[in-house]
Design an enzyme around this catalytic site. Structure first.
Site, short mmCIF file in Angstrom:
data_model
loop_
_atom_site.label_atom_id
_atom_site.label_comp_id
_atom_site.label_asym_id
_atom_site.label_seq_id
_atom_site.Cartn_x
_atom_site.Cartn_y
_atom_site.Cartn_z
N TYR A 37 -49.98 17.01 4.04
CA TYR A 37 -48.96 15.98 3.84
C TYR A 37 -48.55 15.37 5.18
O TYR A 37 -48.52 14.15 5.34
CB TYR A 37 -47.75 16.58 3.13
CG TYR A 37 -46.60 15.61 2.93
CD1 TYR A 37 -46.60 14.71 1.89
CD2 TYR A 37 -45.51 15.62 3.80
CE1 TYR A 37 -45.55 13.83 1.70
CE2 TYR A 37 -44.45 14.74 3.62
CZ TYR A 37 -44.48 13.85 2.57
OH TYR A 37 -43.43 12.98 2.41
N SER B 128 -42.98 9.65 6.94
CA SER B 128 -42.09 10.81 6.88
C SER B 128 -41.91 11.37 8.29
O SER B 128 -42.80 11.23 9.14
CB SER B 128 -42.69 11.89 5.98
OG SER B 128 -41.98 13.11 6.09
#
Length: 278
Positions: free
Chosen positions: A170, A157
């Site tokens: 995350y 990501s």
């Protein structure tokens, strides 16, 4: 039609005769990637922690002429990962492509991943267990059984390439995958096995639309340079390319797919937001 799974007709192509395993394939990016690999001829193991999601994606692929097997597995559990890989090999006899896409994105984990000073350590641990340990376990149990010349693709990501005020667990987990990609590429390169990652920004899945709402979606629009956001099918196109022989000289890389989100200074987004009509 399964949510996030586009309509398609299997026509064969780059993955004829090959077997792929996609984790987190019950919806969103994973479902789109499983569908894309099936479109191009792969027999696909559709793996998700939610049995219903895995079954729905696999059924949709089979309903359009593809070959797919639903697998249920918590990727943080080593015994379950080993069993899922063994089941896929028993079904198809080989394994050529592994797309590690599963991530802890539910409200009980990602939804509680906020400021570091108040972050519950259990949220941190579960995020790492699914996002990082899960990818490692998949490599551990798939690579020794993978056909020479195979390919791993991990879903990272842009959150792993920048900092922010929340979702530290995350983002850190996704940054770790960038390092894991290099180690996997180095370890298995002599066998012709490649490993790369894709790093999306916002991908407009149904879940993302619901979670973000109009204001946050407007913020994300201001961040990117292109007038459109990524759809799951855009990520699937990139994953399929990286898994194919067309990318045979690409390994150890993290490829950003973000509509220009990281290509400019932050002042650009702020300027665009200020110019927007009230």
């Amino acid at each position: 039609m399964t949510a996030g799974l586009p309509g398609f007709a299997v026509s064969g192509g780059r993955f004829d005769g090959r077997v792929a395993l996609v984790t987190g394939a019950g919806s969103g990016i994973g479902a789109a990637c499983a569908a894309r690999l099936a479109v191009e001829g792969a027999c696909v193991g559709v793996l998700d922690v939610r049995a219903s999601g895995a079954r729905a994606t696999a059924a949709a692929i089979r309903g359009r002429g593809g070959t797919a097997t639903a697998l249920t597995c918590d990727v943080s559990d080593e015994k379950q990962v080993a069993a899922a890989v063994a089941e896929l090999l028993a079904s198809y006899g080989r394994l050529d492509v592994v797309h590690s896409n599963a991530a802890a994105l539910g409200r009980e984990v990602y939804g509680r991943d906020h400021h570091l000073e108040t972050l519950d350590a259990d949220v941190w641990d579960r995020t790492m267990a699914v996002n990082v340990r899960g990818a490692m376990l998949l490599v551990k149990h798939a690579a020794p059984r993978m056909a020479d010349g195979g390919a791993f693709v991990l879903t990272s990501s842009v959150s792993g390439l920048t900092g922010d005020l929340d979702h530290a667990a995350y983002g850190t987990s996704k940054a770790a995958l960038t390092g894991l990609v290099r180690y996997v590429a180095t370890t298995y390169g002599a066998r012709g096995i490649r490993c790369n990652a894709v790093a999306p920004a916002l991908v407009l899945t149904d879940a993302a639309r619901l979670a973000l709402g109009p204001d946050r979606l407007a913020d994300k629009e201001a961040e990117r340079l292109l007038p459109w956001a990524c759809a799951p099918e855009d990520v699937a196109d990139l994953v399929a390319f990286l898994a194919s022989d067309e990318a045979r000289c690409i390994t150890g890389q993290t490829v950003v797919i973000d509509c220009g989100t990281l290509a400019h200074r932050p002042e650009h987004a702020l300027h665009q937001r200020r110019l927007a009509p009230p």
